[in-house]
Design a protein around this motif. Structure first.
Motif, PDB file in Angstrom:
ATOM      1  N   ALA A  45      20.918 -25.039 -35.613  1.00 35.31           N
ATOM      2  CA  ALA A  45      20.542 -23.737 -35.052  1.00 35.31           C
ATOM      3  C   ALA A  45      21.402 -22.635 -35.650  1.00 35.31           C
ATOM      4  CB  ALA A  45      20.692 -23.758 -33.531  1.00 35.31           C
ATOM      5  N   ARG A  46      22.682 -22.912 -35.825  1.00 32.33           N
ATOM      6  CA  ARG A  46      23.600 -21.930 -36.408  1.00 32.33           C
ATOM      7  C   ARG A  46      23.166 -21.586 -37.834  1.00 32.33           C
ATOM      8  NH1 ARG A  46      28.125 -24.586 -35.508  1.00 32.33           N
ATOM      9  NH2 ARG A  46      28.192 -25.505 -37.564  1.00 32.33           N
ATOM     10  N   ALA A  49      19.998 -19.530 -37.674  1.00 31.40           N
ATOM     11  CA  ALA A  49      20.278 -18.151 -37.242  1.00 31.40           C
ATOM     12  C   ALA A  49      20.822 -17.335 -38.400  1.00 31.40           C
ATOM     13  CB  ALA A  49      21.260 -18.150 -36.077  1.00 31.40           C
ATOM     14  N   ARG A  50      21.705 -17.931 -39.158  1.00 31.94           N
ATOM     15  CA  ARG A  50      22.297 -17.209 -40.292  1.00 31.94           C
ATOM     16  C   ARG A  50      21.296 -16.969 -41.413  1.00 31.94           C
ATOM     17  NH1 ARG A  50      27.825 -19.970 -39.137  1.00 31.94           N
ATOM     18  NH2 ARG A  50      28.717 -18.309 -37.877  1.00 31.94           N
ATOM     19  N   GLY A  52      18.048 -16.479 -40.781  1.00 34.34           N
ATOM     20  CA  GLY A  52      16.928 -15.722 -40.240  1.00 34.34           C
ATOM     21  C   GLY A  52      15.717 -16.577 -39.907  1.00 34.34           C
ATOM     22  N   ARG A  54      13.991 -17.996 -37.325  1.00 34.60           N
ATOM     23  CA  ARG A  54      13.910 -17.913 -35.861  1.00 34.60           C
ATOM     24  C   ARG A  54      13.305 -19.166 -35.236  1.00 34.60           C
ATOM     25  NH1 ARG A  54      10.416 -15.701 -31.779  1.00 34.60           N
ATOM     26  NH2 ARG A  54      11.681 -14.738 -30.144  1.00 34.60           N
ATOM     27  N   ARG A  57      15.776 -22.000 -35.281  1.00 37.64           N
ATOM     28  CA  ARG A  57      16.858 -21.712 -34.341  1.00 37.64           C
ATOM     29  C   ARG A  57      16.414 -22.022 -32.922  1.00 37.64           C
ATOM     30  NH1 ARG A  57      17.480 -17.387 -31.173  1.00 37.64           N
ATOM     31  NH2 ARG A  57      16.121 -16.100 -32.452  1.00 37.64           N
ATOM     32  N   LEU A  58      15.233 -21.524 -32.550  1.00 37.69           N
ATOM     33  CA  LEU A  58      14.711 -21.744 -31.199  1.00 37.69           C
ATOM     34  C   LEU A  58      14.535 -23.229 -30.905  1.00 37.69           C
ATOM     35  CD1 LEU A  58      12.037 -18.897 -31.050  1.00 37.69           C
ATOM     36  CD2 LEU A  58      14.205 -18.983 -29.803  1.00 37.69           C
ATOM     37  N   ASN A 101      20.886 -17.703 -27.803  1.00 40.96           N
ATOM     38  CA  ASN A 101      19.496 -17.686 -28.231  1.00 40.96           C
ATOM     39  C   ASN A 101      18.871 -16.310 -28.006  1.00 40.96           C
ATOM     40  OD1 ASN A 101      17.579 -19.272 -29.492  1.00 40.96           O
ATOM     41  ND2 ASN A 101      16.602 -19.831 -27.579  1.00 40.96           N
ATOM     42  N   ASP A 104      20.416 -13.909 -30.442  1.00 38.56           N
ATOM     43  CA  ASP A 104      20.381 -14.350 -31.844  1.00 38.56           C
ATOM     44  C   ASP A 104      21.782 -14.272 -32.445  1.00 38.56           C
ATOM     45  OD1 ASP A 104      19.448 -15.294 -34.246  1.00 38.56           O
ATOM     46  OD2 ASP A 104      18.477 -13.426 -34.845  1.00 38.56           O
ATOM     47  N   ASP A 105      22.750 -14.862 -31.745  1.00 29.07           N
ATOM     48  CA  ASP A 105      24.168 -14.752 -32.097  1.00 29.07           C
ATOM     49  C   ASP A 105      24.718 -16.104 -32.545  1.00 29.07           C
ATOM     50  OD1 ASP A 105      26.951 -14.473 -32.141  1.00 29.07           O
ATOM     51  OD2 ASP A 105      26.939 -13.057 -30.467  1.00 29.07           O
ATOM     52  N   ALA A 106      24.900 -16.269 -33.848  1.00 29.41           N
ATOM     53  CA  ALA A 106      25.412 -17.526 -34.401  1.00 29.41           C
ATOM     54  C   ALA A 106      26.850 -17.790 -33.963  1.00 29.41           C
ATOM     55  CB  ALA A 106      25.321 -17.513 -35.927  1.00 29.41           C
TER      56      ALA A 106
END
Length: 133
Positions: A45-46, A49-50, A52, A54, A57-58, A101, A104-106
Motif C-alpha cells: 500500500a505504501r 500510495a507513493r 499514485g 489508488r 493502495r485501497l 487511507n 492518502d498518506d504514505a
C-alpha cells in the motif's frame, strides 16, 4: 493455453498452496503468518500510495485492516495484561490505517508498520511450549 486460463490456473495453485500451508500450521505459526501478511500489505500500500496507484493502495490497506481485525478479535480479552496491550496497539493500527487511507498518506502507513514490526519480531522470538511448532 490462453493467457487468461494460465492466470486462472496460477491463482488456483496459489490458493491451494496457501490452504495446504495454513492447514498444517500451528496457531503460533498462523499468527506469525498473519502479522507478516499485514506488514506485506502495508508495504504494498505504501508503494502504491507513493506511485499514485489508488486502486492498489485501497486494496492493500483493506486487506491489512481485515488481517488486523482478525488478530484483534482473536485475542483472549479476559486474559488481561498482554492481550489488553495488543488490543490497544491493534486498535491504534486500525484507526491509523483508516486515516492513512482517507488522507492518502504514505507516512501514516509507515507509522503502522513501525508498530507492527516489533510485535512480529517478538512473536517470532517467542519460545514455544512442548508440542508446539
Amino acid at each position: 493455453m490462453g493467457a487468461m486460463i494460465r492466470m486462472q490456473a496460477l491463482r488456483q495453485y496459489q490458493h491451494s498452496s496457501v490452504d495446504c500451508v495454513t492447514a498444517s500450521a500451528s496457531p503460533h505459526q498462523l499468527i506469525a503468518m498473519l502479522l507478516e501478511g499485514a506488514l506485506d500489505r502495508i508495504a504494498q500500500a505504501r508503494g502504491a500510495a507513493r506511485n499514485g496507484d489508488r486502486a492498489s493502495r485501497l486494496k492493500n490497506v483493506a486487506s491489512s485492516i481485515a488481517i488486523l481485525e482478525y488478530l484483534n478479535l482473536s485475542l483472549d480479552r479476559g486474559a488481561g495484561g498482554l492481550s489488553e496491550r495488543l488490543a490497544a496497539l491493534y486498535d491504534f493500527c486500525l484507526r491509523h490505517l483508516a486515516q492513512a487511507n482517507a488522507a492518502d498518506d504514505a507516512d501514516m502507513l509507515d507509522d503502522v508498520a513501525d508498530v507492527l514490526r516489533p510485535i512480529k519480531q517478538a512473536w517470532d522470538e517467542m519460545p514455544r511450549g512442548p508440542g508446539m511448532r
